[in-house]
Design a protein around this motif. Structure first.
Motif, PDB file in Angstrom:
ATOM      1  N   TYR A 170       0.868  -1.177   0.000  1.00  0.00           N
ATOM      2  CA  TYR A 170       0.000   0.000   0.000  1.00  0.00           C
ATOM      3  C   TYR A 170       0.899   1.218   0.000  1.00  0.00           C
ATOM      4  O   TYR A 170       1.813   1.323   0.839  1.00  0.00           O
ATOM      5  CB  TYR A 170      -0.906  -0.029   1.229  1.00  0.00           C
ATOM      6  CG  TYR A 170      -1.781   1.192   1.426  1.00  0.00           C
ATOM      7  CD1 TYR A 170      -1.574   2.045   2.503  1.00  0.00           C
ATOM      8  CD2 TYR A 170      -2.823   1.468   0.549  1.00  0.00           C
ATOM      9  CE1 TYR A 170      -2.371   3.154   2.693  1.00  0.00           C
ATOM     10  CE2 TYR A 170      -3.635   2.580   0.738  1.00  0.00           C
ATOM     11  CZ  TYR A 170      -3.401   3.416   1.814  1.00  0.00           C
ATOM     12  OH  TYR A 170      -4.202   4.510   1.996  1.00  0.00           O
TER      13      TYR A 170
ATOM     14  N   TYR B 262       1.015  11.746   0.953  1.00  0.00           N
ATOM     15  CA  TYR B 262       0.426  12.714   1.861  1.00  0.00           C
ATOM     16  C   TYR B 262       0.901  14.110   1.489  1.00  0.00           C
ATOM     17  O   TYR B 262       2.038  14.316   1.044  1.00  0.00           O
ATOM     18  CB  TYR B 262       0.810  12.401   3.312  1.00  0.00           C
ATOM     19  CG  TYR B 262      -0.037  11.326   3.944  1.00  0.00           C
ATOM     20  CD1 TYR B 262       0.196   9.971   3.676  1.00  0.00           C
ATOM     21  CD2 TYR B 262      -1.078  11.646   4.803  1.00  0.00           C
ATOM     22  CE1 TYR B 262      -0.591   8.981   4.245  1.00  0.00           C
ATOM     23  CE2 TYR B 262      -1.863  10.666   5.387  1.00  0.00           C
ATOM     24  CZ  TYR B 262      -1.613   9.351   5.097  1.00  0.00           C
ATOM     25  OH  TYR B 262      -2.391   8.366   5.667  1.00  0.00           O
TER      26      TYR B 262
ATOM     27  N   PHE C 241       4.828  13.849   1.012  1.00  0.00           N
ATOM     28  CA  PHE C 241       5.489  12.665   1.536  1.00  0.00           C
ATOM     29  C   PHE C 241       4.941  11.421   0.848  1.00  0.00           C
ATOM     30  O   PHE C 241       3.716  11.230   0.786  1.00  0.00           O
ATOM     31  CB  PHE C 241       5.238  12.513   3.040  1.00  0.00           C
ATOM     32  CG  PHE C 241       5.851  13.583   3.884  1.00  0.00           C
ATOM     33  CD1 PHE C 241       5.109  14.693   4.272  1.00  0.00           C
ATOM     34  CD2 PHE C 241       7.162  13.486   4.315  1.00  0.00           C
ATOM     35  CE1 PHE C 241       5.665  15.679   5.062  1.00  0.00           C
ATOM     36  CE2 PHE C 241       7.734  14.467   5.112  1.00  0.00           C
ATOM     37  CZ  PHE C 241       6.982  15.569   5.482  1.00  0.00           C
TER      38      PHE C 241
ATOM     39  N   ARG D   9       3.360   0.741   3.297  1.00  0.00           N
ATOM     40  CA  ARG D   9       2.919  -0.090   4.421  1.00  0.00           C
ATOM     41  C   ARG D   9       2.805  -1.532   3.944  1.00  0.00           C
ATOM     42  O   ARG D   9       2.437  -1.772   2.795  1.00  0.00           O
ATOM     43  CB  ARG D   9       1.565   0.416   4.928  1.00  0.00           C
ATOM     44  CG  ARG D   9       1.080  -0.224   6.203  1.00  0.00           C
ATOM     45  CD  ARG D   9      -0.033   0.595   6.831  1.00  0.00           C
ATOM     46  NE  ARG D   9      -1.289   0.475   6.128  1.00  0.00           N
ATOM     47  CZ  ARG D   9      -2.412   1.104   6.508  1.00  0.00           C
ATOM     48  NH1 ARG D   9      -2.395   1.869   7.565  1.00  0.00           N
ATOM     49  NH2 ARG D   9      -3.513   0.954   5.829  1.00  0.00           N
ATOM     50  N   SER D  10       3.115  -2.451   4.826  1.00  0.00           N
ATOM     51  CA  SER D  10       3.028  -3.864   4.445  1.00  0.00           C
ATOM     52  C   SER D  10       1.799  -4.506   5.058  1.00  0.00           C
ATOM     53  O   SER D  10       1.367  -4.105   6.139  1.00  0.00           O
ATOM     54  CB  SER D  10       4.282  -4.619   4.883  1.00  0.00           C
ATOM     55  OG  SER D  10       4.420  -4.585   6.274  1.00  0.00           O
TER      56      SER D  10
ATOM     57  N   TYR E 275       0.843  -5.315   8.837  1.00  0.00           N
ATOM     58  CA  TYR E 275       1.736  -4.513   9.672  1.00  0.00           C
ATOM     59  C   TYR E 275       1.399  -3.070   9.393  1.00  0.00           C
ATOM     60  O   TYR E 275       1.767  -2.532   8.366  1.00  0.00           O
ATOM     61  CB  TYR E 275       3.187  -4.809   9.320  1.00  0.00           C
ATOM     62  CG  TYR E 275       4.187  -4.213  10.276  1.00  0.00           C
ATOM     63  CD1 TYR E 275       5.169  -3.351   9.827  1.00  0.00           C
ATOM     64  CD2 TYR E 275       4.145  -4.534  11.623  1.00  0.00           C
ATOM     65  CE1 TYR E 275       6.088  -2.808  10.697  1.00  0.00           C
ATOM     66  CE2 TYR E 275       5.048  -3.999  12.506  1.00  0.00           C
ATOM     67  CZ  TYR E 275       6.036  -3.134  12.044  1.00  0.00           C
ATOM     68  OH  TYR E 275       6.946  -2.605  12.910  1.00  0.00           O
ATOM     69  N   ASN E 276       0.658  -2.476  10.285  1.00  0.00           N
ATOM     70  CA  ASN E 276       0.010  -1.212   9.961  1.00  0.00           C
ATOM     71  C   ASN E 276       0.912   0.005   9.903  1.00  0.00           C
ATOM     72  O   ASN E 276       0.509   1.033   9.422  1.00  0.00           O
ATOM     73  CB  ASN E 276      -1.105  -0.946  10.975  1.00  0.00           C
ATOM     74  CG  ASN E 276      -2.428  -1.455  10.465  1.00  0.00           C
ATOM     75  OD1 ASN E 276      -2.785  -1.224   9.326  1.00  0.00           O
ATOM     76  ND2 ASN E 276      -3.147  -2.158  11.301  1.00  0.00           N
ATOM     77  N   LYS E 277       2.115  -0.095  10.393  1.00  0.00           N
ATOM     78  CA  LYS E 277       2.985   1.071  10.456  1.00  0.00           C
ATOM     79  C   LYS E 277       3.273   1.605   9.058  1.00  0.00           C
ATOM     80  O   LYS E 277       3.649   0.868   8.153  1.00  0.00           O
ATOM     81  CB  LYS E 277       4.283   0.689  11.138  1.00  0.00           C
ATOM     82  CG  LYS E 277       5.263   1.836  11.300  1.00  0.00           C
ATOM     83  CD  LYS E 277       6.443   1.421  12.158  1.00  0.00           C
ATOM     84  CE  LYS E 277       7.389   0.508  11.433  1.00  0.00           C
ATOM     85  NZ  LYS E 277       8.571   0.176  12.267  1.00  0.00           N
ATOM     86  N   LEU E 278       3.090   2.917   8.872  1.00  0.00           N
ATOM     87  CA  LEU E 278       3.454   3.586   7.630  1.00  0.00           C
ATOM     88  C   LEU E 278       4.903   4.053   7.728  1.00  0.00           C
ATOM     89  O   LEU E 278       5.273   4.704   8.695  1.00  0.00           O
ATOM     90  CB  LEU E 278       2.567   4.803   7.389  1.00  0.00           C
ATOM     91  CG  LEU E 278       1.334   4.684   6.511  1.00  0.00           C
ATOM     92  CD1 LEU E 278       0.641   6.031   6.410  1.00  0.00           C
ATOM     93  CD2 LEU E 278       1.665   4.155   5.132  1.00  0.00           C
ATOM     94  N   ILE E 279       5.687   3.721   6.700  1.00  0.00           N
ATOM     95  CA  ILE E 279       7.058   4.212   6.602  1.00  0.00           C
ATOM     96  C   ILE E 279       7.053   5.362   5.622  1.00  0.00           C
ATOM     97  O   ILE E 279       6.618   5.197   4.466  1.00  0.00           O
ATOM     98  CB  ILE E 279       8.005   3.111   6.108  1.00  0.00           C
ATOM     99  CG1 ILE E 279       7.877   1.842   6.952  1.00  0.00           C
ATOM    100  CG2 ILE E 279       9.438   3.623   6.102  1.00  0.00           C
ATOM    101  CD1 ILE E 279       8.258   2.023   8.397  1.00  0.00           C
ATOM    102  N   PHE E 280       7.547   6.517   6.056  1.00  0.00           N
ATOM    103  CA  PHE E 280       7.491   7.719   5.231  1.00  0.00           C
ATOM    104  C   PHE E 280       8.840   8.010   4.579  1.00  0.00           C
ATOM    105  O   PHE E 280       9.900   7.747   5.160  1.00  0.00           O
ATOM    106  CB  PHE E 280       7.093   8.924   6.085  1.00  0.00           C
ATOM    107  CG  PHE E 280       5.632   8.986   6.398  1.00  0.00           C
ATOM    108  CD1 PHE E 280       5.113   8.306   7.485  1.00  0.00           C
ATOM    109  CD2 PHE E 280       4.774   9.720   5.602  1.00  0.00           C
ATOM    110  CE1 PHE E 280       3.750   8.347   7.778  1.00  0.00           C
ATOM    111  CE2 PHE E 280       3.414   9.777   5.881  1.00  0.00           C
ATOM    112  CZ  PHE E 280       2.908   9.096   6.972  1.00  0.00           C
ATOM    113  N   GLY E 281       8.762   8.605   3.389  1.00  0.00           N
ATOM    114  CA  GLY E 281       9.923   9.221   2.795  1.00  0.00           C
ATOM    115  C   GLY E 281      10.248  10.515   3.510  1.00  0.00           C
ATOM    116  O   GLY E 281       9.489  10.968   4.372  1.00  0.00           O
ATOM    117  N   ALA E 282      11.367  11.118   3.142  1.00  0.00           N
ATOM    118  CA  ALA E 282      11.845  12.304   3.853  1.00  0.00           C
ATOM    119  C   ALA E 282      11.091  13.570   3.474  1.00  0.00           C
ATOM    120  O   ALA E 282      11.234  14.594   4.139  1.00  0.00           O
ATOM    121  CB  ALA E 282      13.333  12.498   3.603  1.00  0.00           C
TER     122      ALA E 282
END
Lengths: 114, 112
Positions: free
Chosen positions: B32, B36, B89, B93-94, B97-104
């Motif tokens: 996913y 943003y 941004f 997300r996998s 595993y709900n955590k969103l990993i953001f770009g810088a």
């Protein structure tokens, strides 16, 4: 309100003091997240709550940071013995469970440690 | 492997031009990919999102292009407007595993 609500919106504290930041998620959202955003930087994951499951604390930067959530509602992020490097915007977000569900962010709590 | 790399760091575009922001990831478990938009003093707000089973998604002037084999995705803003000036941004997300990993983040300025 309809959105994620955070308080305080701004907090100035002296180095070494403890601070508490509060988050009210969107009603019905069982997933709640805390992120940290330093000035001009990206979003750094801190902690994730999902229902009654054990929280994912893998992003907390030190043992000075802790968070709690009461059931599926309010969450509090506590920073003990604040340091100047803790100065940042602390963003809370919530969502329904499920990969494709939108994560909604609050407007953040801006913390300044002097 | 959890990183999402975003470029450019900043972007200046003339009104009416096309803004392009790129992201790359390593973790093939990501399924996913949202973008943003964040205005100063506000929290990030979802702009558009895509799943890896499609190569493109368009919503109004905003398009995500997705290249699964290259593990890259990009945001295109057509007919860029001064009101689009914000920080963008990408995230990933996998499943399960709900955590969103953001770009810088990319700071976009659209000049009139």
């Amino acid at each position: 309100g309809a959105g994620v609500s955070q308080s305080p919106s701004n907090k100035v504290t002296e180095k070494g003091k403890d601070v508490e930041l509060r988050c009210d998620p969107i009603s019905g959202h069982t997933a709640l997240y805390w992120y940290r955003q330093r000035l001009g930087q990206g979003l750094e994951f801190l902690i994730y709550f999902q229902g009654n499951s054990a929280p994912d604390k893998s992003g907390l930067p030190s043992d000075r940071f802790s968070a709690e959530r009461t059931g599926e509602s309010v969450s509090t992020l506590t920073i003990q013995r604040t340091q100047q490097e803790d100065s940042a915007v602390y963003l809370c977000a919530s969502s329904l469970v499920g990969t494709g569900n939108t994560i909604y962010f609050g407007e953040g709590s801006w913390l300044t440690v002097v | 492997q959890q990183q999402v790399k975003q470029s450019p760091q900043s972007l200046i575009v003339q009104k009416g031009g096309i803004s392009i922001i790129n992201c790359a990831y390593e973790n093939t478990a990501f399924d996913y990919f949202p973008w943003y938009q964040q205005f100063p003093g506000k929290g990030p707000a979802l702009l558009i999102a895509i799943r890896p089973d499609v190569s493109e998604k368009k919503e109004g002037r905003f398009t995500i292009s997705f290249n699964k084999s290259a593990k890259q995705f990009s945001l295109h803003i057509m007919d860029s407007q001064p009101g689009d000036s914000a920080t963008y941004f990408c995230a990933a997300r996998s499943g399960g595993y709900n955590k969103l990993i953001f770009g810088a983040g990319t700071r976009l300025a659209v000049h009139p």
